[in-house]
Enzyme design. Structure first.
Site, PDB file in Angstrom:
ATOM      1  N   SER A  63       0.857  -1.302  -0.054  1.00  0.00           N
ATOM      2  CA  SER A  63       0.091   0.143  -0.024  1.00  0.00           C
ATOM      3  C   SER A  63       0.809   1.091  -0.067  1.00  0.00           C
ATOM      4  CB  SER A  63      -0.980  -0.131   1.134  1.00  0.00           C
ATOM      5  OG  SER A  63      -1.774   0.987   1.099  1.00  0.00           O
ATOM      6  N   ASP A  72      -8.870  -6.012  -5.150  1.00  0.00           N
ATOM      7  CA  ASP A  72      -8.607  -5.006  -4.141  1.00  0.00           C
ATOM      8  C   ASP A  72      -9.750  -3.736  -4.703  1.00  0.00           C
ATOM      9  OD1 ASP A  72      -7.717  -2.677  -3.139  1.00  0.00           O
ATOM     10  OD2 ASP A  72      -5.630  -3.172  -3.220  1.00  0.00           O
ATOM     11  N   HIS A  94      -7.227  -5.720  -0.545  1.00  0.00           N
ATOM     12  CA  HIS A  94      -6.102  -4.980  -0.450  1.00  0.00           C
ATOM     13  C   HIS A  94      -5.140  -5.403   0.614  1.00  0.00           C
ATOM     14  CE1 HIS A  94      -4.110  -1.309  -0.795  1.00  0.00           C
ATOM     15  NE2 HIS A  94      -3.942  -0.998   0.782  1.00  0.00           N
TER      16      HIS A  94
END
Length: 254
Positions: free
Chosen positions: A85, A205, A232
């Site tokens: 991320s 995601d 995610h």
């Protein structure tokens, strides 16, 4: 999970926003079981790091633990950096500063900057393309508890209730550091661009959606891309599949 390579690799794992080294608990266990060395770091004001967010104004300050760790490595030691991320930007700044100490950088549904734009560019694209999701995400990460319903419907849509509960219990408020990143220098082809980059696309995601992941890949010289059917939070929802990718990337490119 058996080792796919006789050589030992040192993986350095970098978490995303409002998270901590603890989020890698499944991946770290699996990589160590495969015979590798693993370091999972807390960024400033994250995990058990003692700084508060009020003390961390810039992204450079947020990234200090990784930069200090890289500086402490022995002269000839190389590591594989793995960013999840927002952690992709932490990894990118380390690539720019210590390219000679990084054998491979792996981005797991992570923000991957380029050398043509400011470091904030991919975050700005994320906000531009998914304003409602981006607004909800920023609202969640700026609190200490988060919106459990929002997290379940976006970042944790395939994760277990237990892992979502762990996130809500351990979450600390975070920042995207957009203003700081917009003022930072561009990454260079000579340093950042010299490090081999691989990417793990998470096809389920709903936060950093696959189209944005592929957009970032297209704007970079990525060596190899692997896809896994993960949300995610692949680091907790699909750790076995992710570890297979990491081990294969390291075997081929580190």
């Amino acid at each position: 999970m058996g080792d796919s390579n006789n050589q030992t690799t040192h993986f350095v794992l970098i978490h995303g926003i409002a998270s901590g080294a603890w989020a890698w608990y499944k991946v770290r266990t699996m990589l160590e079981a495969a015979g590798h060395s693993v370091t999972a770091l807390d960024m400033s004001a994250s995990g058990v790091n003692t700084k508060t967010l009020e003390e961390v104004v810039t992204f450079d300050q947020y990234n200090e633990p990784l930069i200090e760790f890289m500086a402490s490595l022995a002269e000839n030691e190389k590591v594989v950096l793995v960013g999840h991320s927002l952690g992709g930007l932490n990894v990118a700044f380390a690539m720019e500063k210590f390219p000679e100490k990084i054998s491979l950088a792996v981005f797991v549904t992570a923000f991957l900057p380029d050398t043509e734009h400011r470091p904030s560019y991919m975050l700005e694209k994320f906000i531009e393309n998914s304003p409602a999701v981006a607004d909800g995400w920023q609202s969640v990460v700026s609190s200490t508890t988060g919106d459990e319903a929002f997290m379940r419907s976006t970042a944790f849509n395939l994760a277990s209730p237990e892992d979502l509960s762990l996130q809500t219990l351990l979450q600390r408020s975070g920042s995207l550091f957009l203003e700081s990143l917009a003022k930072a220098n561009k990454f260079t082809k000579e340093k950042f661009g010299s490090v081999v980059r691989d990417y793990v696309v998470c096809t389920q995601d709903l936060l950093v959606v696959p189209s944005l992941q592929r957009f970032m890949i297209e704007h970079n010289e990525v060596k190899e891309v692997m896809e896994i059917p993960a949300d995610h939070m692949a680091i907790v929802s699909r750790p076995k599949e992710l570890c297979r990718c990491l081990l294969e990337f390291a075997r081929k490119h580190a």
